[in-house]
Design a protein around this motif. Sequence first.
Motif, PDB file in Angstrom:
ATOM      1  N   ALA A   1      -0.284  -5.039  -1.276  1.00  0.00           N
ATOM      2  CA  ALA A   1      -1.305  -4.852  -2.313  1.00  0.00           C
ATOM      3  C   ALA A   1      -1.643  -6.176  -2.977  1.00  0.00           C
ATOM      4  CB  ALA A   1      -0.820  -3.868  -3.364  1.00  0.00           C
TER       5      ALA A   1
ATOM      6  N   THR B   1      -4.913  -4.873  -8.382  1.00  0.00           N
ATOM      7  CA  THR B   1      -4.820  -3.427  -8.236  1.00  0.00           C
ATOM      8  C   THR B   1      -4.211  -2.863  -9.513  1.00  0.00           C
ATOM      9  OG1 THR B   1      -2.730  -3.842  -7.065  1.00  0.00           O
ATOM     10  CG2 THR B   1      -4.621  -3.237  -5.714  1.00  0.00           C
TER      11      THR B   1
ATOM     12  N   LYS C   1       0.197   0.230  -7.417  1.00  0.00           N
ATOM     13  CA  LYS C   1       1.309  -0.613  -6.944  1.00  0.00           C
ATOM     14  C   LYS C   1       2.577   0.198  -6.693  1.00  0.00           C
ATOM     15  CE  LYS C   1      -0.074  -5.030  -9.128  1.00  0.00           C
ATOM     16  NZ  LYS C   1      -1.339  -4.644  -9.770  1.00  0.00           N
TER      17      LYS C   1
ATOM     18  N   CYS D   1       3.018   0.974  -3.051  1.00  0.00           N
ATOM     19  CA  CYS D   1       2.882  -0.167  -2.138  1.00  0.00           C
ATOM     20  C   CYS D   1       4.242  -0.848  -1.958  1.00  0.00           C
ATOM     21  CB  CYS D   1       1.858  -1.160  -2.680  1.00  0.00           C
ATOM     22  SG  CYS D   1       0.198  -0.438  -2.852  1.00  0.00           S
TER      23      CYS D   1
ATOM     24  N   CYS E   1       3.406  -6.968  -3.463  1.00  0.00           N
ATOM     25  CA  CYS E   1       2.167  -7.542  -3.998  1.00  0.00           C
ATOM     26  C   CYS E   1       1.972  -8.947  -3.443  1.00  0.00           C
ATOM     27  CB  CYS E   1       2.232  -7.636  -5.521  1.00  0.00           C
ATOM     28  SG  CYS E   1       1.802  -6.123  -6.366  1.00  0.00           S
TER      29      CYS E   1
ATOM     30  N   CYS F   1       7.338  -3.601  -6.664  1.00  0.00           N
ATOM     31  CA  CYS F   1       6.344  -4.220  -5.782  1.00  0.00           C
ATOM     32  C   CYS F   1       6.161  -5.704  -6.118  1.00  0.00           C
ATOM     33  CB  CYS F   1       5.024  -3.464  -5.947  1.00  0.00           C
ATOM     34  SG  CYS F   1       3.749  -3.859  -4.754  1.00  0.00           S
TER      35      CYS F   1
END
Length: 304
Positions: free
Chosen positions: A111, A115, A120, A123, A126, A296
């Motif tokens: 991600a 976002t 998140k 996901c 990041c 994340c």
Amino acid sequence: MTIKDIQDEILRLKKENDICILAHCYQSPEILEVADYTGDSFGLSVSASKVENKTVLMCGVRFMAETCKILSPDKKVILSNASAGCPMAEMMDKDVISEVKKQFPDYTVVAYINTTSELKTVCDVCVTSSSALKICSRLDADKILFIPDCNLGAWIAKQLPEKEFKLLNGGCPTHARMSADDVKKAKEAHPEALFLVHPECRQEVVELADYVGSTTGIMKFAGESNAREFIIGTENSIVTHLQLEYPDKCFYPLSKDCICHNMKATTLVDVLNCCKGVGGEVIELESDVMQGAKRCIDKMIELG
């Protein structure tokens, strides 16, 4: 009141009320001048987590304030203008990506930092525009679902042909406004200028660039380069900032239409009102969202 009067009052109030002001690069010069930290979104959040101030004012957009809250859960985080959102961050939500994951269960979900905090939570890791290539290359996974910006994802995928990327139709509408025709016209008008571009731009634009990088990367390149002229392919406020910082060089916008209206929503008076305690929005996140999103983000820090 003049701009100077308002700035002086902000400086007085932020000291009196123990407020740390963060300003994204896309904010206006008069806001940057009263900020304690300026830069890209994630860098600002990291800076905020290290200060002793108990209140942090984010002059940016909502997902940036959310990231700041995730990294500084014990601080009061205020978004300077409650209407300042991000169309790209709001394009996809938790439910949509949860369904996509069921279709591609063997893909690692990467991600972009642009976002929502809720998204998140589903996901795996990041990335920022400056760290995306490094982190994707370091992932054990060979299959990557990159969201939400298909332009940034395509730029990364092109440099990592050994990995399989799945991209969805999302991205930044501000950067997507610029076209190869804009580049052609700009280069005809300024044939000696180097073209510096953000990877959120369309592939046809990125392929014509002399340098591709994040907002701060573009500014750093322009400052260190021996070249005297530059065409800037990102939000037009960067042209203004570079002109002020390097008056001996020339900077030209790729398109007069590359303006982020959400970033421009914040005014100097908004900042003043927040410092008075009568403006902005205090960011509150559920504990499960904070924990899921932080997992994340922590993975991003671990990888690079």
